[in-house]
Write a protein that holds these residues in place. Structure first.
Motif, PDB file in Angstrom:
ATOM      1  N   UNK A 383       0.840  -1.201   0.000  1.00 31.90           N
ATOM      2  CA  UNK A 383       0.000   0.000   0.000  1.00 31.90           C
ATOM      3  C   UNK A 383       0.876   1.253   0.000  1.00 31.90           C
ATOM      4  N   UNK A 384       0.698   2.077  -1.032  1.00 32.80           N
ATOM      5  CA  UNK A 384       1.486   3.288  -1.201  1.00 32.80           C
ATOM      6  C   UNK A 384       0.571   4.500  -1.129  1.00 32.80           C
ATOM      7  N   UNK A 403       3.208   0.890   3.740  1.00 31.49           N
ATOM      8  CA  UNK A 403       2.461  -0.086   4.542  1.00 31.49           C
ATOM      9  C   UNK A 403       2.276  -1.379   3.750  1.00 31.49           C
ATOM     10  N   UNK A 404       1.992  -2.446   4.498  1.00 33.55           N
ATOM     11  CA  UNK A 404       1.746  -3.739   3.864  1.00 33.55           C
ATOM     12  C   UNK A 404       0.751  -4.522   4.710  1.00 33.55           C
ATOM     13  N   UNK A 456       0.660  -4.166   8.730  1.00 32.67           N
ATOM     14  CA  UNK A 456       2.024  -3.810   9.100  1.00 32.67           C
ATOM     15  C   UNK A 456       2.411  -2.503   8.442  1.00 32.67           C
ATOM     16  N   UNK A 457       3.442  -1.830   8.969  1.00 34.11           N
ATOM     17  CA  UNK A 457       3.885  -0.561   8.395  1.00 34.11           C
ATOM     18  C   UNK A 457       5.375  -0.369   8.644  1.00 34.11           C
ATOM     19  N   UNK A 458       5.935   0.626   7.917  1.00 31.52           N
ATOM     20  CA  UNK A 458       7.343   0.924   8.078  1.00 31.52           C
ATOM     21  C   UNK A 458       8.254   0.001   7.308  1.00 31.52           C
ATOM     22  N   UNK A 476      13.730  -7.296   4.483  1.00 31.86           N
ATOM     23  CA  UNK A 476      13.553  -8.596   5.122  1.00 31.86           C
ATOM     24  C   UNK A 476      12.431  -8.592   6.148  1.00 31.86           C
ATOM     25  N   UNK A 477      12.232  -7.449   6.827  1.00 30.97           N
ATOM     26  CA  UNK A 477      11.199  -7.407   7.860  1.00 30.97           C
ATOM     27  C   UNK A 477       9.793  -7.535   7.290  1.00 30.97           C
ATOM     28  N   UNK A 478       9.630  -7.355   5.979  1.00 30.13           N
ATOM     29  CA  UNK A 478       8.310  -7.515   5.361  1.00 30.13           C
ATOM     30  C   UNK A 478       7.869  -8.970   5.337  1.00 30.13           C
TER      31      UNK A 478
END
Length: 926
Positions: A383-384, A403-404, A456-458, A476-478
């Protein structure tokens, strides 16, 4: 609750018709009747042409191979029988007053070999279809049961795509809805054994034909022009599904088939079983009872890999994280990765009973089909924000802070269709009386659907798109599921039912004059239909206690389009929801808005009357008539308003009923001409008028309103927007012109060309109507309205031929053009097949093409479906006359589905399915 209109008129008509039939059941005098069968197998040949040249009368046989001439003058005549692929026959008969003559014919193939038969193999299936097409009084295309077996098709929809002018809409790579000559499937009519089929899906009229197993079908007949005795709701055309009957087969017949399929992409196996049985029981006084039944079961496990774009594409300026510079980008607001796992199961049963007596025929036709779709979908949503759009810039992958979401859809859907019809045909002294009473019901249940969203975000996210394939990049955190917190559960129980009862009555009389004949026919039909949709939606958006997706982590799914990351356990999510449901916080307002806004019921009563005449003289056949249809429509739903008043601290949902009635009628003239230049060359022309009633979802009585009141700089601001139905929608109306030339060279084959033109009014489209004077104070109101008109024209070409060496060629192409964008209309649809057949082997390689087609508008941009080209293969080996084994290869070229925003480089949806291979056997005992 909508009250059903009383059926006293219908029952009175039934009683009167039955009394008339039995009080006048005197056998017609001066008639000739008989049956045309294959000489070796004794199986009925449908579509055979029977002529009496001296009287200039002709008729073609029905499914059971029977024919009948009534009211013939006394004299001696020759009866001629012709059937493509068979040697013609002539018999002399003498008719005297008050006498009935039975004259049967057993047809032999053109070839001299006694081992040849007319009812088995590719040649036989082509012969059956072409004979019925040639001798029809309409422009038709037909697929026989044998032809369905020559293709590796999963269902009735895929079998129809092989015909000239036909195309299909696919779901998960499998054909579902069928369109005719560029006309959207929703504007066509579908019947099963002459009975209209209601749709099991909530807001539509069109029936997904993947719910009908091909093993239960005797034939599929597409009428591209209609006659006055047919339903008028067929702008594209009318599709009739006919199930197997005993009298179209030998006295005793049995078949059984089994198959195992394998999907290459998902590495799943899929079984399939079917069987049929029929028998004819002789009764006293030459009466016969025929019983036929068929059953089919199939389970298909497969899936798909998908990339989609949501939110549209646009030009923006943003800071590139990698370079720190402001750059111009062309990007999308949301990109999705999707992975599907699907199990589809089909069960079908058909039971047909026929009673043939000396003065009347009676029948009962029943078909039941159950289709279930068990789907689990994983989705990653990138999400952009408007200032973060990034894509389509260069070959390098740059990222932005975005965001995701990771979410799942766990859905089991079950659709059922049941139809049964009782009918009879009585031969009176001068008239033929036909009547039928039918009942059909379709249902769709979606119990315990569970959609779950983790946010999730960031994350550093990015993508590059230069066409169908979107390449993703992410930090990687995604892919660390502990970074995604549980945000929402949506639990649904939805149910739709569509039910129709009908009664039809027809009277016809055959008259013969010197060098001419005429059939007069009139009658009527009553249809009573009720459809309702009951939605139950519960939205839980709190009470999760910081639960993350890591609690439900599973192995990475099958996904070859990039790095998808770990999966979320279906069983784990279900178990958690079941154990913690009572502790979750229900959003009552949103739940009521979704549930009450989507629920409605509608009723429709249609009364039709018609009169027509069918005149033949010299080489001409003229059909002229008039049809009248009256429709009484009423709908009941809800006006649902979500009120959010921050000034007075009010948050509520206001619900009230909304009921509307709408009545309309149509008078529809009809003219068809046929000129037989010779036995091989014929010309057709048709002027017809047809309609299509609005979709139930568009015409339903519902209003979903959102009102928000807040204070801005000391000023109270009220924003109101709505989505509403339109019960006052008018029907689509179409004036149609058709002209065709057909040439049958003698062997099993045809060359044909057809021109068609349609002038369609009252197209339905969605528009903003807040300024039409009925929605003062609203900022935006979306409603289906009647738009402008459209003109569609086209050329249809077809070529089929067989060679003595065993080769078969089939090629057809349809070219259409319209002055506006029509949904699902492709400029070119084409099919090509090459086959070979011997005493032991039958094989066919097929190619299906559909050019790009307009779909809809999204965010002000046009969405097109890209051209589709698919190659399939079929190979059969005949162990003996009764047993064969076969191999099918479906989607050999691994063709994906691709939709795009105006430019082919701008992805809307890209989905792959992989190849499917099938191995099976069939045992047929005639």
């Amino acid at each position: 609750m909508i009250k059903k209109i009383k059926c006293s008129t219908m029952f009175s008509a039934i009683a009167a018709a039955t009394a008339m039939a039995f009080s006048s059941s005197v056998i017609a005098a001066n008639n000739v009747n008989g049956q045309i069968v294959d000489a070796k197998k004794g199986i009925a040949l449908s579509g055979a042409l029977i002529q009496i040249p001296e009287l200039n009368v002709k008729i073609s046989t029905g499914k059971d191979g029977r024919f009948r001439f009534d009211n013939l003058p006394a004299g001696t005549y020759n009866i001629q029988v012709s059937y493509l692929g068979a040697a013609p026959q002539v018999e002399q008969i003498s008719i005297s007053n008050d006498r009935s003559i039975t004259q049967d014919f057993a047809m032999l193939p053109n070839q001299s070999s006694v081992d040849e038969v007319l009812v088995i193999g590719q040649r036989a299936s082509q012969a059956n279809a072409l004979n019925r097409q040639k001798n029809s009084n309409r422009i038709t295309s037909i697929v026989s049961a044998d032809a369905i077996g020559q293709y590796p098709d999963q269902n009735a929809a895929e079998a129809l795509q092989r015909l000239p002018g036909m195309f299909i809409q696919r779901d998960q790579g499998e054909g579902r809805f069928v369109g005719i000559r560029g006309i959207d499937p929703s504007l066509n009519n579908l019947t099963i054994n002459g009975l209209n089929v209601p749709s099991p899906e909530a807001g539509i009229r069109s029936v997904a034909m993947d719910v009908i197993p091909s093993e239960l079908i005797s034939s599929l007949e597409v009428s591209k022009t209609v006659t006055p005795d047919m339903d008028a709701d067929a702008i594209g055309g009318s599709i009739e599904v006919k199930s197997i009957t005993a009298f179209e087969r030998s006295d005793k017949a049995f078949s059984i088939a089994g198959q195992l399929g394998y999907n290459e992409q998902q590495e799943e196996n899929s079984p399939k079983l079917s069987a049929s049985y029929s028998r004819i029981f002789p009764l006293n006084n030459d009466n016969k009872l025929g019983v036929a039944g068929a059953v089919s079961w199939a389970e298909r496990k497969f899936g798909s890999e998908n990339i989609e774009t949501d939110g549209g594409w646009g030009d923006i300026e943003l800071e590139n994280i990698n370079t720190g510079a402001d750059e111009e980008f062309f990007g999308a607001a949301e990109i999705e990765q999707r992975a599907y796992k699907i199990t589809r199961e089909r069960t079908g049963v058909a039971v047909n009973i026929d009673l043939q007596t000396t003065s009347a025929d009676y029948y009962i036709r029943s078909l039941y089909s159950k289709f279930s779709d068990d789907e689990y979908r994983l989705r990653n949503e990138y999400k952009f924000e408007d200032g973060d759009l990034q894509a389509f810039t260069s070959n390098s992958l740059s990222t932005v802070d975005a965001e995701m979401d990771r979410d799942t859809k766990d859905r089991y859907e079950e659709q059922t269709i049941f139809s049964t019809v009782f009918g009879a045909e009585h031969q009176l002294r001068k008239w033929t009386l036909e009547y039928s009473v039918g009942y059909s019901k379709s249902e769709e249940a979606e119990p315990d659907r569970l959609d779950v969203d983790f946010k999730g975000e960031g994350f550093d996210l990015g993508y590059t798109s230069t066409g169908p394939f979107v390449e993703f990049t992410q930090s990687n955190d995604a892919h660390n599921l502990s970074n995604f917190e549980l945000d929402e559960f949506v639990f649904e129980n939805n149910f739709t039912e569509d039910e129709e009862t009908s009664f039809k009555l027809d009277l016809s009389r055959q008259l013969n004059f010197e060098n001419a004949s005429a059939d007069f026919k009139f009658g009527g039909k009553i249809r009573q239909r009720e459809k309702f949709n009951n939605a139950s939606v519960q939205i839980f958006d709190d009470g999760f206690d910081d639960v993350t997706a890591a609690q439900f982590e599973a192995a990475n799914p099958q996904w070859d389009l990039g790095n998808f990351g770990p999966s979320i356990s279906r069983a784990g999510i279900r178990s958690f929801f079941k154990q913690n449901r009572n502790q979750l916080e229900l959003n009552t307002l949103d739940s009521n808005l979704e549930s009450q806004g989507a629920s409605f019921e509608s009723a429709e009563d249609i009364t039709a009357l018609y009169a027509m005449t069918d005149v033949s003289f010299d080489k001409w056949q003229i059909i002229a008539g008039l049809r009248y249809e009256s429709t009484d429509f009423e709908t009941l739903g809800n006006r649902v308003e979500l009120v959010e008043d921050e000034v007075n601290d009010i948050e509520d949902v206001l619900i009230s009923e909304w009921a509307v009635k709408n009545d309309y009628d149509h008078l529809l003239p009809n003219l068809s001409l046929r000129y037989d230049h010779s036995d091989k060359l014929l010309f057709r022309f048709a002027y017809t008028n047809t309609i299509a009633r609005p979709a139930f979802g568009d015409s339903a009585a519902f209003q979903i309103i959102e009102s928000k009141t807040e204070e801005d700089d000391g000023e109270i601001v009220v924003e109101r927007q709505a989505e509403v139905g339109n019960p006052s929608l008018e029907t689509y109306e179409s004036m149609n012109l058709d002209f065709s030339i057909e040439y049958y060279p003698g062997q099993i084959g045809v060359m044909s060309a057809g021109l068609f033109y349609k002038d369609i009014d009252n197209f339905v489209e969605f528009a903003e109507v807040q300024d039409n004077g009925m929605w003062d104070g609203f900022d935006e109101v979306i409603q289906a309205i009647n738009g402008g008109s459209a003109e569609l024209s086209g050329l249809e070409l077809a070529y089929t031929t067989t060679f003595d060496v065993g080769l078969l060629l089939v090629a057809n192409a349809t070219f259409t053009d319209s002055d506006v964008n029509l949904p699902n209309q492709a400029d070119t649809v084409a099919n090509f097949a090459i086959g070979y057949e011997s005493n032991t082997i039958s094989t066919r390689l097929t190619f299906a093409h559909r050019s790009e087609s307009y779909q809809f508008l999204d965010q002000g941009r046009t969405v097109y479906e890209d051209s589709h080209n698919q190659i399939d293969f079929n190979l059969k080996y005949f162990i003996n006359d009764q047993v064969n084994v076969y191999f099918n290869a479906v989607n050999l070229n691994d063709e994906p589905l691709y939709l795009y925003h105006e430019d082919e480089r701008l992805n809307y949806q890209y989905e792959t399915y992989g190849r499917t291979f099938e191995l099976g056997f069939s045992w047929n005992a005639f």
